[in-house]
Design a protein around this motif. Sequence first.
Motif, short mmCIF file in Angstrom:
data_model
loop_
_atom_site.label_atom_id
_atom_site.label_comp_id
_atom_site.label_asym_id
_atom_site.label_seq_id
_atom_site.Cartn_x
_atom_site.Cartn_y
_atom_site.Cartn_z
N GLY A 100 0.82 -1.20 0.00
CA GLY A 100 0.00 0.00 0.00
C GLY A 100 0.85 1.25 0.00
N PRO A 101 0.23 2.42 0.01
CA PRO A 101 0.97 3.67 -0.15
C PRO A 101 1.95 3.97 0.98
CG PRO A 101 -1.35 4.08 0.38
CD PRO A 101 -1.23 2.63 0.05
N CYS A 102 1.57 3.67 2.21
CA CYS A 102 2.48 3.95 3.33
C CYS A 102 3.75 3.11 3.22
CB CYS A 102 1.80 3.67 4.66
SG CYS A 102 2.91 3.78 6.07
N ILE A 103 3.58 1.84 2.91
CA ILE A 103 4.73 0.94 2.80
C ILE A 103 5.65 1.40 1.68
CG2 ILE A 103 5.43 -1.43 2.31
CD1 ILE A 103 2.79 -2.32 3.64
N THR A 104 5.06 1.77 0.54
CA THR A 104 5.87 2.26 -0.58
C THR A 104 6.58 3.55 -0.21
OG1 THR A 104 4.39 1.25 -2.20
CG2 THR A 104 5.79 3.03 -2.99
N ALA A 105 5.87 4.49 0.40
CA ALA A 105 6.46 5.78 0.78
C ALA A 105 7.62 5.59 1.74
CB ALA A 105 5.40 6.70 1.39
N ALA A 106 7.45 4.69 2.72
CA ALA A 106 8.51 4.48 3.71
C ALA A 106 9.70 3.74 3.12
CB ALA A 106 7.95 3.71 4.90
N LEU A 107 9.45 2.69 2.34
CA LEU A 107 10.55 1.91 1.78
C LEU A 107 11.35 2.71 0.76
CD1 LEU A 107 8.93 -1.62 1.28
CD2 LEU A 107 10.49 -0.88 3.07
N GLU A 108 10.66 3.57 -0.01
CA GLU A 108 11.34 4.32 -1.06
C GLU A 108 11.67 5.75 -0.65
OE1 GLU A 108 9.19 3.99 -4.73
OE2 GLU A 108 9.04 1.79 -4.60
N GLY A 109 11.19 6.19 0.49
CA GLY A 109 11.51 7.53 0.99
C GLY A 109 11.00 8.64 0.10
N ARG A 110 9.80 8.47 -0.47
CA ARG A 110 9.26 9.49 -1.38
C ARG A 110 7.76 9.61 -1.19
NH1 ARG A 110 6.66 7.36 -5.94
NH2 ARG A 110 6.84 5.07 -6.16
N THR A 111 7.22 10.76 -1.60
CA THR A 111 5.78 10.99 -1.55
C THR A 111 5.09 10.14 -2.61
OG1 THR A 111 6.08 13.25 -0.76
CG2 THR A 111 3.98 12.73 -1.80
N VAL A 112 3.98 9.54 -2.23
CA VAL A 112 3.23 8.66 -3.13
C VAL A 112 1.79 9.15 -3.19
CG1 VAL A 112 2.41 6.30 -3.49
CG2 VAL A 112 4.70 6.69 -2.58
N ARG A 113 1.24 9.19 -4.42
CA ARG A 113 -0.15 9.63 -4.60
C ARG A 113 -0.90 8.61 -5.46
NH1 ARG A 113 -0.61 14.95 -7.58
NH2 ARG A 113 1.49 14.52 -8.39
N ASN B 187 -0.37 8.86 6.19
CA ASN B 187 -1.26 8.41 5.12
C ASN B 187 -2.53 9.25 5.16
OD1 ASN B 187 0.40 5.94 4.65
ND2 ASN B 187 -0.29 5.53 6.74
N VAL B 188 -2.84 9.90 4.04
CA VAL B 188 -4.01 10.77 3.97
C VAL B 188 -4.95 10.20 2.92
CG1 VAL B 188 -4.78 13.15 3.74
CG2 VAL B 188 -2.43 12.69 4.46
N TYR B 189 -6.24 10.13 3.25
CA TYR B 189 -7.22 9.51 2.36
C TYR B 189 -8.40 10.45 2.10
CZ TYR B 189 -4.71 5.23 3.48
OH TYR B 189 -3.73 4.29 3.64
N ALA B 190 -9.01 10.31 0.92
CA ALA B 190 -10.23 11.04 0.56
C ALA B 190 -11.16 10.10 -0.17
CB ALA B 190 -9.90 12.26 -0.31
N ARG B 191 -12.45 10.32 0.00
CA ARG B 191 -13.43 9.43 -0.61
C ARG B 191 -13.58 9.68 -2.11
NH1 ARG B 191 -15.20 10.35 4.61
NH2 ARG B 191 -15.59 8.43 5.80
N GLU B 192 -13.41 10.91 -2.54
CA GLU B 192 -13.56 11.22 -3.96
C GLU B 192 -12.28 10.87 -4.72
OE1 GLU B 192 -16.38 12.21 -5.27
OE2 GLU B 192 -17.31 12.17 -3.27
#
Length: 264
Positions: A101-114, A155-160
């Motif tokens: 998921g996004p948190c794991i990717t962001a932490a492992l790669e040290g970059r912002t993920v969208r 980790n930030v989430y939005a419904r739309e």
Amino acid sequence: MTGLPSGPEQLPPALALEQAEAADLQAGIAGLAGLATDALGLDALLARVATFATDAIPGADGAGVTLLKVDGGQHEVEARAASAPFVAEIDEIQYEVVREGPCITAALEGRTVRSSSLGGEKMWPRFGPRVGRMGVHSALSLPLLLPDQVIGAINVYAREKDVFDEHAARLGELFAVPAAVAVRNAQVLAQARTLAAQLQRALSTRPVIDQAIGLLRGRSGATAEEAFARLREISQTEHVKLADVDERIVDEAVRRARARHREP
């Protein structure tokens, strides 16, 4: 004569929105600065940071903060908190069920993920569709970076769909810098408290350990080192704590002594 705009309501809508978002970010950063880490436990502080992130990042419906121990391509969750129940449910899916998921990717790669459409996100084929079926479609994950390591992510989430653009990502990255410091300070304090508690327990059990060693030496004539080794062997064989073995031996000796004392 036409006067100049005198209040935010007279600003162009785009400028007014930009100023409002900047104010939300400043309020979030000020909230981070005001956190009293010595009065909050680690979990409570992470939950507070998650709430500040929700308020500071445009379009957010909820946020979570996760501390991750990253080692090569592996990760281990040390602590996590969420600003809303649906975020906690998403995190459960990410860390416990599919482990992607996004948190794991962001932490492992040290970059912002969208992601603008989690349901069709190819980067996380098991995570994305599950979350999309929950009615949550946008994600923004920001690594918590220190000079020498990554300690986790927000980790930030939005419904739309299509909620987090580059502007939202930049504001999130500005928020993540002081958030990483606040979280790390709380983490260090929590580790210090744990160590202090362990030392206190060790000090409180030391007299019992010494008594157990003395009893074994009296029975067998062993040295102190041999007696302690025997206690450790019993602990490992029976899969019980060393302190529990020591306490049992002392209690048994006390019961025998009382029984002998009661004999006519």
